[in-house]
Write a protein that holds these residues in place. Structure first.
Motif, PDB file in Angstrom:
ATOM      1  N   LYS A 115      -0.310  23.059  51.321  1.00 28.13           N
ATOM      2  CA  LYS A 115       0.399  21.776  50.736  1.00 28.13           C
ATOM      3  C   LYS A 115       1.024  21.608  49.325  1.00 28.13           C
TER       4      LYS A 115
ATOM      5  N   LEU B 230       5.867  21.189  49.600  1.00 24.48           N
ATOM      6  CA  LEU B 230       6.482  20.016  49.969  1.00 24.48           C
ATOM      7  C   LEU B 230       5.802  18.815  49.831  1.00 24.48           C
ATOM      8  N   PRO B 231       6.593  17.466  49.823  1.00 24.99           N
ATOM      9  CA  PRO B 231       5.891  16.204  49.594  1.00 24.99           C
ATOM     10  C   PRO B 231       5.086  15.932  50.648  1.00 24.99           C
ATOM     11  N   GLU B 232       4.038  15.169  50.484  1.00 31.86           N
ATOM     12  CA  GLU B 232       2.978  14.430  51.779  1.00 31.86           C
ATOM     13  C   GLU B 232       3.834  14.281  53.000  1.00 31.86           C
ATOM     14  N   GLU B 233       4.780  13.390  52.898  1.00 33.81           N
ATOM     15  CA  GLU B 233       5.548  13.064  53.680  1.00 33.81           C
ATOM     16  C   GLU B 233       5.963  13.887  54.780  1.00 33.81           C
TER      17      GLU B 233
ATOM     18  N   GLU C 189      16.100  13.630  50.083  1.00 33.38           N
ATOM     19  CA  GLU C 189      14.742  13.370  50.757  1.00 33.38           C
ATOM     20  C   GLU C 189      14.846  13.852  52.214  1.00 33.38           C
TER      21      GLU C 189
ATOM     22  N   LEU D 200      12.538  12.145  54.792  1.00 32.07           N
ATOM     23  CA  LEU D 200      11.224  11.760  54.341  1.00 32.07           C
ATOM     24  C   LEU D 200      11.005  10.394  54.030  1.00 32.07           C
TER      25      LEU D 200
END
Length: 113
Positions: A23, A26-29, A55, A75
């Motif tokens: 992880k 990329l962003p958590e979303e 996004e 996202l």
């Protein structure tokens, strides 16, 4: 020449997926949308990914059950995200070219299992 390409491709895929599985990529979303799609990111394998705006991300992923999806993830709002199952298309491509990036990724996910 082909074996060098395969080594580079395999190394690139392994590096990409090490970051993906931890992880750190990329962003958590992004990971949340995978979970909502019932894709176990730690047991899946990214074939490709690229930003398609501020996004949004597009790419290909092999899931834990060896389905291949093309995705376009928004996202900010998941209702604008798209998933297309490309498994049949890629099975044909892989059958024709065992040295394609997709074939190499599939062999790597099989080794992970």
């Amino acid at each position: 020449m082909n074996s060098l390409f395969n080594e580079i491709t395999e190394t690139e895929l392994l590096d990409l997926n090490e970051k993906f599985h931890c992880k750190k990529l990329l962003p958590e979303e992004f990971y949340n949308q995978l979970i909502n799609k019932e894709i176990a990111y730690k047991n899946s394998f990214l074939i490709s990914i690229f930003p398609d705006g501020n996004e949004t991300y597009c790419g290909l992923i092999i899931t834990q059950d060896k389905q291949i999806f093309e995705f376009d993830l928004d996202l900010r709002d998941s209702k604008y995200s798209n998933w297309i199952n490309k498994t049949e298309d890629f099975q044909q491509k892989i059958a024709k070219n065992k040295k394609s990036k997709e074939a190499i990724a599939l062999s790597l996910i099989e080794r992970m299992a």
